[in-house]
Write a protein that holds these residues in place. Structure first.
Motif, short mmCIF file in Angstrom:
data_model
loop_
_atom_site.label_atom_id
_atom_site.label_comp_id
_atom_site.label_asym_id
_atom_site.label_seq_id
_atom_site.Cartn_x
_atom_site.Cartn_y
_atom_site.Cartn_z
N LYS A 1 0.85 -1.18 0.00
CA LYS A 1 0.00 0.00 0.00
C LYS A 1 0.90 1.24 0.00
N GLY A 2 0.39 2.25 -0.72
CA GLY A 2 1.19 3.45 -0.81
C GLY A 2 0.42 4.60 -1.44
N LEU A 3 1.10 5.34 -2.29
CA LEU A 3 0.52 6.55 -2.88
C LEU A 3 -0.70 6.22 -3.73
N THR A 4 -0.63 5.17 -4.54
CA THR A 4 -1.78 4.82 -5.39
C THR A 4 -3.00 4.45 -4.55
N THR A 5 -2.74 3.92 -3.37
CA THR A 5 -3.86 3.52 -2.50
C THR A 5 -4.66 4.73 -2.06
N ILE A 6 -3.98 5.77 -1.59
CA ILE A 6 -4.70 6.94 -1.06
C ILE A 6 -5.25 7.83 -2.18
N VAL A 7 -4.68 7.70 -3.40
CA VAL A 7 -5.21 8.48 -4.51
C VAL A 7 -6.46 7.83 -5.09
N ARG A 8 -6.45 6.51 -5.15
CA ARG A 8 -7.63 5.81 -5.65
C ARG A 8 -8.80 5.91 -4.69
N ASP A 9 -8.47 5.89 -3.41
CA ASP A 9 -9.53 5.97 -2.39
C ASP A 9 -9.35 7.27 -1.62
N LYS A 10 -10.18 8.24 -1.90
CA LYS A 10 -10.00 9.55 -1.29
C LYS A 10 -10.31 9.55 0.20
N ASN A 11 -10.97 8.48 0.68
CA ASN A 11 -11.32 8.41 2.11
C ASN A 11 -10.30 7.61 2.91
N TYR A 12 -9.32 7.06 2.21
CA TYR A 12 -8.33 6.25 2.91
C TYR A 12 -7.42 7.15 3.72
N ASP A 13 -7.13 6.73 4.94
CA ASP A 13 -6.32 7.54 5.85
C ASP A 13 -4.86 7.51 5.41
N ILE A 14 -4.29 8.69 5.27
CA ILE A 14 -2.89 8.79 4.83
C ILE A 14 -1.96 8.16 5.85
N GLU A 15 -2.27 8.28 7.13
CA GLU A 15 -1.39 7.76 8.18
C GLU A 15 -1.17 6.26 8.04
N LYS A 16 -2.16 5.56 7.44
CA LYS A 16 -2.07 4.11 7.33
C LYS A 16 -1.03 3.65 6.29
N VAL A 17 -0.66 4.54 5.37
CA VAL A 17 0.31 4.12 4.35
C VAL A 17 1.71 4.63 4.67
N ILE A 18 1.91 5.36 5.74
CA ILE A 18 3.22 5.86 6.13
C ILE A 18 3.98 4.76 6.86
N GLN A 19 5.23 4.48 6.42
CA GLN A 19 6.06 3.44 7.03
C GLN A 19 7.33 4.05 7.60
N LYS A 20 7.92 3.31 8.58
CA LYS A 20 9.22 3.69 9.14
C LYS A 20 10.24 2.66 8.69
N PRO A 21 11.28 3.09 7.97
CA PRO A 21 12.26 2.11 7.46
C PRO A 21 13.16 1.52 8.54
N SER A 22 13.36 2.26 9.65
CA SER A 22 14.26 1.76 10.70
C SER A 22 13.96 2.47 12.01
N LYS A 23 14.09 1.70 13.07
CA LYS A 23 13.88 2.30 14.39
C LYS A 23 15.03 3.24 14.76
N LYS A 24 16.17 3.05 14.08
CA LYS A 24 17.33 3.90 14.37
C LYS A 24 17.12 5.34 13.88
N PHE A 25 16.14 5.53 12.96
CA PHE A 25 15.89 6.86 12.40
C PHE A 25 14.46 7.25 12.75
N GLU A 26 14.30 7.89 13.89
CA GLU A 26 12.97 8.24 14.40
C GLU A 26 12.30 9.30 13.54
N ASN A 27 13.08 10.09 12.82
CA ASN A 27 12.50 11.21 12.06
C ASN A 27 12.31 10.90 10.58
#
Length: 795
Positions: free
Chosen positions: A585-611
């Motif tokens: 899931k990613g950019l195409t998911t939230i563009v196809r579904d305008k009601n899809y929550d953006i926060e749900k497609v945001i990922q963290k690549p590593s715990k070492k990089f909090e930002n």
């Protein structure tokens, strides 16, 4: 793109620079040509050296095996002390007598080299006339700067010294004999011509003499000039005679008037008609007797008045007598004067008629004089020509009797014992010139296959934009696309096996410093407050834009900034591979579904990089353009911008040839242009930016990137130059880029890295007979060294 950033970008110099490129793209770039040749100076030097050495050895070989000797002599073909012209009337005779052929030296030279002159000599030495003529060089004058037409210098070349001397001597004899023969023929022809002209000219003279005699007989004088003098004298006498007659006539008129008025006494009348001719009057005997009586009475009356008074009988008697005689005399006087006047007028008219005839006769004299002078002049010319012709005949006869050679040798035939050709110094100079020309062409052509950006100065010169950042070469990034490794682990010390590797630490430090400089540049430009959503765009694939986006985000997060990476390259997404994430899931998911929550497609690549946060591209779509250009996409970008992030970095498709980046750029605050050194055709970025500038998009700045190890070596060894590559290749690359993700991108850099290896392989294949061949074994052993030399030579 935000309005504030657009207003800023409009004033950037790159816009004017791109416009300038459009207007001047057809001009000759001398500086660019110089840089191209300078970059390949080793090729230029090698080719020039080889050609000079080969040319020198070739000249030396020819000088030893086939030397050319040269000899010469000089001919005087015109008498330098002779008269420069003819003073006679028959100038063509002087031309006929000319034996030096100085009239047309160029024609003479061709004649002397013709088969007519050289045929006998060529047969004698058993060579062709054409070959003999080719070895002869004839020019006017005694030296290179002397252009005297009266001297011919004859040079002869031969590769046999002994034979050359003999031919040169025979050649001088041949030319002297030819001059004698030509002189004899010329004189004979001239004499025949003169003999034919003599009787004609003599007959013309006789005719003119007869014409002159007839003219004199007809006009009864020897010369018209003496007749003119006689006529002029007669005219002058008649003029004087007319003048005297008119004076007499005027005096007669005066006498008649006095007689009529009674103012003329008898004595006065006698005095008036006195003189040589009596003014034309003649007095008869009767008139003379009356006149005498009147004079006597007048004398007596005068004497009586002295003695007697007026009233005396004597005076009255004399007065009465005088009064009777006067009327009779006056009448006779008037008649005599009128007769004289009439006679005088007749004489005047007659004299004027004679004068008129004389004038008419005189007016005919100029025509007679002209006709006479023409006849005399023709006679003189004819007589002079006859004399000159007679003298020329005698001169020709005398000259034919003489045996003098018309041409003279003023420099005897000599053949140098030292070869004049081939000339070693001249051969070296010619070799140097040819070598430089060939070397320049080869160097330029070779550089045309390397038309890439070599340094930041060239980018600034082409685009008018100062490079604000440089991404150095990092070895782990070169094959990252093939290995599918995660970039993030290289920034976590615990996951690096050889963390003490100084080269690795130095490269990573350079990357971090580059990102800090770019961030500082953004603040310096004064747009950091509104510059949140942006992208690193490249003109072509494989320029490292995804690596730059990821590394830039990682280092910004290490600096304390909260960064979100959005993979907007929906054709060939790479961000999830670079960071080791899933792409469900990613950019195409939230563009196809305008009601899809953006926060749900945001990922963290590593715990070492909090930002550090990531939105991958999501599920693949066949045609992403309608999705990217939709209103939902625009709204999603605005929503992402409002999230709690310091920077949102989008990874987009290359901007050259694909419409997707144009649409996405309109949603963002700006973009940095990535240009890979030694990798991208330098025509591509200006073309891409020109297309974007028409839509109002200009880069915030330019960032350079080095994507190959050999590119890094070239950057360190050569910082200048430019070249030319085929643009069609890049269109083929785009077709591969869009059609299939799995298909490898065969970019131009890979082609260039294999260029020298292909040359070496072709050499081996061409000369390879079998695997056991000793030469091939040696060549294979030397292959790495030769290849290394070729790489060094290519710069």
């Amino acid at each position: 793109m935000s309005e504030n950033n657009k207003d800023y970008i409009k004033n950037e110099s790159i816009s004017s620079k791109l416009n300038k490129l459009e207007t001047n793209e057809e001009g000759i770039d001398l500086k660019g040509i110089y840089q191209s040749i300078y970059r390949k100076k080793r090729i230029l030097f090698l080719i020039t050296s080889i050609i000079v050495i080969f040319s020198t050895f070739n000249v030396i070989k020819k000088r030893i095996t086939n030397p050319v000797y040269q000899g010469s002599f000089k001919l005087l073909i015109k008498d330098p002390l002779g008269s420069s012209g003819s003073t006679g009337n028959f100038d063509q005779l002087q031309f006929i007598k000319e034996t030096g052929s100085g009239q047309d030296v160029n024609t003479l030279i061709v004649f002397l080299k013709s088969d007519y002159i050289l045929g006998k000599l060529a047969n004698e030495y058993k060579i062709s006339s054409q070959s003999l003529s080719n070895n002869i060089n004839i020019f006017r004058g005694g030296g290179s700067r002397d252009k005297a037409n009266g001297i011919l210098t004859i040079q002869y070349r031969d590769n046999n010294l002994v034979r050359g001397r003999k031919i040169l001597q025979s050649l001088s004899d041949t030319y002297l004999n030819a001059s004698i023969e030509q002189k004899k023929n010329r004189l004979e022809e001239g004499l025949d011509f003169l003999n034919q002209q003599f009787p004609i000219l003599k007959g013309n003279t006789s005719k003119i003499q007869a014409k002159l005699a007839n003219f004199r007989e007809k006009n009864t004088f020897l010369t018209p000039n003496s007749q003119v003098v006689t006529l002029k004298t007669s005219q002058s006498n008649l003029e004087n005679e007319i003048l005297d007659l008119e004076m007499k006539n005027n005096r007669l008129l005066d006498v008649r008037e006095k007689i009529v008025n009674g103012n003329l006494s008898a004595r006065g009348f006698v005095d008036s008609i006195g003189g040589e001719d009596g003014a034309g009057l003649s007095i008869s005997d009767i008139d003379q007797a009356i006149l005498t009586q009147i004079i006597n009475v007048e004398n007596e009356l005068a004497n009586a008045k002295l003695i007697f008074v007026e009233d005396s009988i004597v005076i009255k008697g004399l007065q009465a007598r005088l009064d009777k005689l006067r009327p009779l005399f006056v009448e006779n006087q008037i008649e005599s004067v009128n007769t004289a006047i009439s006679l005088n007028k007749s004489m005047i008219d007659k004299t004027k008629q004679e004068r008129k005839k004389l004038i008419e006769k005189f007016s005919e004299q100029p025509l007679l004089i002209k006709e006479y002078e023409n006849i005399v002049q023709d006679l003189e010319i004819s007589q002079q020509s006859l004399l000159a012709l007679s003298s020329a005949i005698q001169s020709f006869q005398l000259e034919m009797a003489q045996e003098a050679v018309p041409w003279k040798l003023i420099s005897y035939p000599t053949m140098s014992s030292s070869p004049i050709s081939p000339n070693i110094s001249k051969g070296m100079i010619n070799g140097l010139i040819v070598g430089l020309a060939v070397g320049l062409i080869f160097a330029f052509i070779r550089d045309r296959f390397d038309y890439v950006y070599h340094n930041e100065e060239e980018i600034n010169e082409d685009l008018g934009e100062i490079v604000i950042g440089k991404f150095p070469y990092f070895s782990f990034l070169e094959n990252i696309r093939d290995t599918q490794e995660s970039i993030i682990k290289f920034f976590i010390d615990e996951e690096i096996e050889d963390i003490k590797n100084s080269e690795f630490v130095q490269s990573r430090f350079q990357l971090q410093e580059s990102v800090r400089k770019i961030a500082s540049s953004v603040k310096f430009l004064g747009i950091d407050k509104t510059f949140k959503n942006f992208t690193f765009a490249s003109s072509m694939p494989a320029e490292g834009k995804t690596n730059v986006s990821v590394i830039f985000s990682i280092i910004l997060s290490q600096l304390g900034y909260k960064v979100l990476i959005v993979d907007a390259d929906l054709r060939r997404p790479q961000v999830h591979k670079r960071l080791g994430l899933n792409n469900i899931k990613g950019l195409t998911t939230i563009v196809r579904d305008k009601n899809y929550d953006i926060e749900k497609v945001i990922q963290k690549p590593s715990k070492k990089f909090e930002n550090l946060f990531v939105i991958t591209s999501g599920e693949r779509v066949l045609d992403p353009t309608p999705l990217i250009s939709s209103e939902i996409m625009k709204n999603r970008v605005e929503q992402i911008k409002k999230l709690d992030f310091d920077y949102v970095i989008y990874d987009t498709a290359p901007i050259y040839g694909i419409s997707d980046p144009d649409i996405i750029l309109d949603y963002l605050d700006g973009f940095f242009l990535i240009i890979s050194l030694y990798n991208i055709n330098r025509n591509i970025p200006p073309d891409a930016l020109k297309n974007l500038s028409r839509s109002g998009f200009k880069p915030i700045g330019v960032i350079t990137n080095v994507v190959k190890s050999d590119h890094d070596e070239k950057l360190n060894s050569n910082r200048k130059g430019e070249g030319l590559l085929e643009k069609n290749y890049y269109y083929n690359t785009y077709a591969n880029y869009i059609s299939s993700e799995s298909k490898k991108l065969d970019n131009e850099s890979t082609k260039k890295s294999r260029f020298l290896e292909k040359i070496m392989d072709s050499i081996i294949k061409k000369f390879k007979i079998n695997q056991e061949n000793f030469f091939i074994d040696k060549l294979n052993k030397l292959n790495p060294k030769i290849l290394s030399f070729l790489k060094w030579l290519d710069g």
